[in-house]
Design an enzyme around this catalytic site. Sequence first.
Site, PDB file in Angstrom:
ATOM      1  N   LYS A  22     -38.827  30.061 -27.841  1.00 61.29           N
ATOM      2  CA  LYS A  22     -38.400  31.338 -27.252  1.00 61.29           C
ATOM      3  C   LYS A  22     -37.116  31.166 -26.444  1.00 61.29           C
ATOM      4  CE  LYS A  22     -40.309  32.825 -23.217  1.00 61.29           C
ATOM      5  NZ  LYS A  22     -39.374  33.262 -22.163  1.00 61.29           N
ATOM      6  N   ASN A  23     -37.104  30.083 -25.596  1.00 60.06           N
ATOM      7  CA  ASN A  23     -35.989  29.952 -24.654  1.00 60.06           C
ATOM      8  C   ASN A  23     -34.750  29.338 -25.271  1.00 60.06           C
ATOM      9  OD1 ASN A  23     -37.471  31.269 -22.783  1.00 60.06           O
ATOM     10  ND2 ASN A  23     -38.126  29.436 -21.685  1.00 60.06           N
ATOM     11  N   CYS A 116     -40.573  37.495 -16.120  1.00 58.96           N
ATOM     12  CA  CYS A 116     -41.852  37.194 -15.475  1.00 58.96           C
ATOM     13  C   CYS A 116     -41.736  37.311 -13.952  1.00 58.96           C
ATOM     14  CB  CYS A 116     -42.288  35.782 -15.834  1.00 58.96           C
ATOM     15  SG  CYS A 116     -42.871  35.650 -17.525  1.00 58.96           S
ATOM     16  N   ARG A 121     -35.995  35.608  -8.487  1.00 56.62           N
ATOM     17  CA  ARG A 121     -35.159  35.448  -9.697  1.00 56.62           C
ATOM     18  C   ARG A 121     -33.851  36.242  -9.577  1.00 56.62           C
ATOM     19  NH1 ARG A 121     -38.507  35.205 -15.044  1.00 56.62           N
ATOM     20  NH2 ARG A 121     -37.159  33.423 -15.431  1.00 56.62           N
ATOM     21  N   ASP A 307     -42.815  25.656 -16.685  1.00 56.43           N
ATOM     22  CA  ASP A 307     -43.477  26.558 -17.633  1.00 56.43           C
ATOM     23  C   ASP A 307     -44.826  26.018 -18.099  1.00 56.43           C
ATOM     24  OD1 ASP A 307     -40.470  27.788 -19.315  1.00 56.43           O
ATOM     25  OD2 ASP A 307     -41.351  28.186 -17.347  1.00 56.43           O
ATOM     26  N   ARG A 400     -45.355  38.218 -24.976  1.00 58.93           N
ATOM     27  CA  ARG A 400     -43.902  38.169 -24.740  1.00 58.93           C
ATOM     28  C   ARG A 400     -43.375  36.792 -25.113  1.00 58.93           C
ATOM     29  NH1 ARG A 400     -42.418  38.741 -19.068  1.00 58.93           N
ATOM     30  NH2 ARG A 400     -40.475  38.059 -20.024  1.00 58.93           N
TER      31      ARG A 400
HETATM   32  C1  EPZ Z   1     -35.391  29.844 -17.546  1.00 59.15           C
HETATM   33  O1  EPZ Z   1     -35.363  30.875 -16.591  1.00 59.15           O
HETATM   34  C2  EPZ Z   1     -36.566  30.158 -18.471  1.00 59.15           C
HETATM   35  N1  EPZ Z   1     -36.368  31.468 -19.091  1.00 59.15           N
HETATM   36  C3  EPZ Z   1     -37.869  30.164 -17.684  1.00 59.15           C
HETATM   37  O2  EPZ Z   1     -38.927  30.322 -18.630  1.00 59.15           O
HETATM   38  C4  EPZ Z   1     -38.036  28.812 -17.003  1.00 59.15           C
HETATM   39  O3  EPZ Z   1     -39.209  28.860 -16.190  1.00 59.15           O
HETATM   40  C5  EPZ Z   1     -36.814  28.511 -16.120  1.00 59.15           C
HETATM   41  O4  EPZ Z   1     -35.617  28.563 -16.929  1.00 59.15           O
HETATM   42  C6  EPZ Z   1     -36.880  27.138 -15.485  1.00 59.15           C
HETATM   43  O5  EPZ Z   1     -37.033  26.172 -16.491  1.00 59.15           O
HETATM   44  C7  EPZ Z   1     -35.468  31.605 -20.092  1.00 59.15           C
HETATM   45  O6  EPZ Z   1     -34.800  30.658 -20.494  1.00 59.15           O
HETATM   46  C8  EPZ Z   1     -35.342  32.981 -20.682  1.00 59.15           C
HETATM   47  P1  EPZ Z   1     -33.525  29.118 -13.571  1.00 59.15           P
HETATM   48  P2  EPZ Z   1     -34.108  30.988 -15.565  1.00 59.15           P
HETATM   49  O7  EPZ Z   1     -32.254  29.895 -13.458  1.00 59.15           O
HETATM   50  O8  EPZ Z   1     -32.878  30.487 -16.226  1.00 59.15           O
HETATM   51  C9  EPZ Z   1     -33.412  30.123  -8.979  1.00 59.15           C
HETATM   52  C10 EPZ Z   1     -40.858  31.301 -19.567  1.00 59.15           C
HETATM   53  O9  EPZ Z   1     -42.050  31.429 -19.244  1.00 59.15           O
HETATM   54  N2  EPZ Z   1     -32.235  30.917  -9.322  1.00 59.15           N
HETATM   55  O10 EPZ Z   1     -33.476  27.733 -14.101  1.00 59.15           O
HETATM   56  O11 EPZ Z   1     -34.129  32.351 -15.022  1.00 59.15           O
HETATM   57  C11 EPZ Z   1     -34.655  30.742  -9.610  1.00 59.15           C
HETATM   58  O12 EPZ Z   1     -35.157  31.782  -8.803  1.00 59.15           O
HETATM   59  C12 EPZ Z   1     -39.762  31.506 -18.544  1.00 59.15           C
HETATM   60  O13 EPZ Z   1     -40.473  31.006 -20.730  1.00 59.15           O
HETATM   61  C13 EPZ Z   1     -31.549  31.562  -8.292  1.00 59.15           C
HETATM   62  O14 EPZ Z   1     -31.939  31.482  -7.131  1.00 59.15           O
HETATM   63  O15 EPZ Z   1     -34.548  29.948 -14.458  1.00 59.15           O
HETATM   64  C14 EPZ Z   1     -35.578  29.571  -9.691  1.00 59.15           C
HETATM   65  O16 EPZ Z   1     -36.190  29.370  -8.421  1.00 59.15           O
HETATM   66  C15 EPZ Z   1     -40.318  31.765 -17.165  1.00 59.15           C
HETATM   67  N3  EPZ Z   1     -30.461  32.312  -8.604  1.00 59.15           N
HETATM   68  C16 EPZ Z   1     -34.631  28.404  -9.982  1.00 59.15           C
HETATM   69  O17 EPZ Z   1     -33.339  28.832  -9.579  1.00 59.15           O
HETATM   70  C17 EPZ Z   1     -29.987  32.415  -9.898  1.00 59.15           C
HETATM   71  O18 EPZ Z   1     -28.968  33.079 -10.119  1.00 59.15           O
HETATM   72  C18 EPZ Z   1     -34.574  28.021 -11.450  1.00 59.15           C
HETATM   73  O19 EPZ Z   1     -34.277  29.188 -12.158  1.00 59.15           O
HETATM   74  C19 EPZ Z   1     -30.702  31.752 -10.928  1.00 59.15           C
HETATM   75  C20 EPZ Z   1     -31.820  31.008 -10.621  1.00 59.15           C
END
Ligand code: EPZ
Length: 420
Positions: A22-23, A116, A121, A307, A400
């Site tokens: 998916k990702n 989610c 986020r 995840d 999803r």
């Molecule tokens: C990706 O989300 C994945 N989703 C998530 O998978 C996964 O849990 C996550 O990476 C971490 O591996 C997709 O790829 C569509 P991050 P992403 O930016 O990119 C903070 C699933 O179940 N952050 O790596 O949104 C954030 O809040 C989903 O498949 C900010 O603060 O995750 C988190 O605490 C759930 N500001 C941390 O960084 C930002 O602008 C990591 O988030 C971006 C992120």
Amino acid sequence: MAKYAIKGKNNLSGEYEVSGAKNSALKLLAASILGDGESIINNIPDIIDIHKMEDILVGLGCKLDITDHTVKINPNSIHTRKLDSELTKKIRASIVLAGPMLAKFSEVQIAQPGGCLIGARPIDDHIDVLSQFGVKVSVSGEYFHFVGKPVAGEITLPEMSVTATENAMMAAVLSEGTTHIRVAAAEPEIADLANFLNCMGADIKGAGTHEIVIKGVDKLKGCHYSVMPDRIEAATALMIACATSSELLIGPLIAANLSLVFKKLIAAGANFSIIKKNNFDYIKTSGEQDIHGVNINTRTYPGFPTDLQSVYAALMTQAKGETRIFETIFESRFGYTEELRKMGAKINIVSPHIINIKGPTKLKPSHIDAFDIRGGGALVLAALCTPGTTVIDHVEMIERGYEHLDLKLTKIGADIQRIE
Ligand code: EPZ
């Protein structure tokens, strides 16, 4: 909202077929708009988030031809720079349209993405990164308005954000000169995206490490590509096999993408081996499992994936002894534990980032709710270990991210009914 009615403790056996990741697939679809022609992407999972991304792309003016697990996408008729806000709010991945839209059109209007409910986020990392490319951002109503052609240079991410890394990579591919992306996330799906972009004619090196170097090119062409297998789905199936002591063949997958997850599960007593089949790895699990508690903390790749935190926790309710889980990535990713407690699980929330689990617990059938994709996966694992019928509500949340999980589980012998 649909439900799963799962009558647990069935003997599971046979082959669990893993879908495309998916990702990765979500980002390849976004990246395809960078091409000057049609791309053909195979092994796209048939899940709700993919359908939402496809709707967003059609809304932009892309021509899509979707058959089974293959999408042909032609971006040549894109006629707007504004993403449909209702659709954008439904998936987190919509944010990765910013990079390619800016690279190709130097403008994009995008509402705060959804996804989610596992934390705030925000998109501050994305704004920080795109600003480093010289892109200007303003807020008008519910829209973030980004303007400017990304300028190649030295980019440092504020943290190893997966989608912010992907946005940076896609913003840079058409920028004249060399871009260094530092503090890049290293998840395997990022390398899959880089492979797709290089297949389109980009020049990207280092994806999958924490420093990515991109030499801009004038244009990209469409390409024919197949999405990597979903490592999170493969590991979810493995943990289901461990929890139910089932002999399963799970694949395809790339075992190297799950090396720490395998190490932790083996340390917890999991009994499985990796075999090769048609050039891919497959997991062969034993029907004899004797699981005991092993602590984990979630980290960015190659650490233990956030995840898989919830699914691992559900497995640990069946493990002998105590387990401590430290979720370091998201600040509210324990929503599912309330639902497991309704089934009798002994889970104590120590802080927004730490839970303690005592096992093994004989869970009792209950009526529970799926709040997010992976939390839902945890509830399905728990229900499969529970005698009697457990009803899980809001299973669209699960669908999803997990393709036809009810059909795949039925195929290996689970008693699971999907009720509209
Ligand atoms: C990706 O989300 C994945 N989703 C998530 O998978 C996964 O849990 C996550 O990476 C971490 O591996 C997709 O790829 C569509 P991050 P992403 O930016 O990119 C903070 C699933 O179940 N952050 O790596 O949104 C954030 O809040 C989903 O498949 C900010 O603060 O995750 C988190 O605490 C759930 N500001 C941390 O960084 C930002 O602008 C990591 O988030 C971006 C992120």
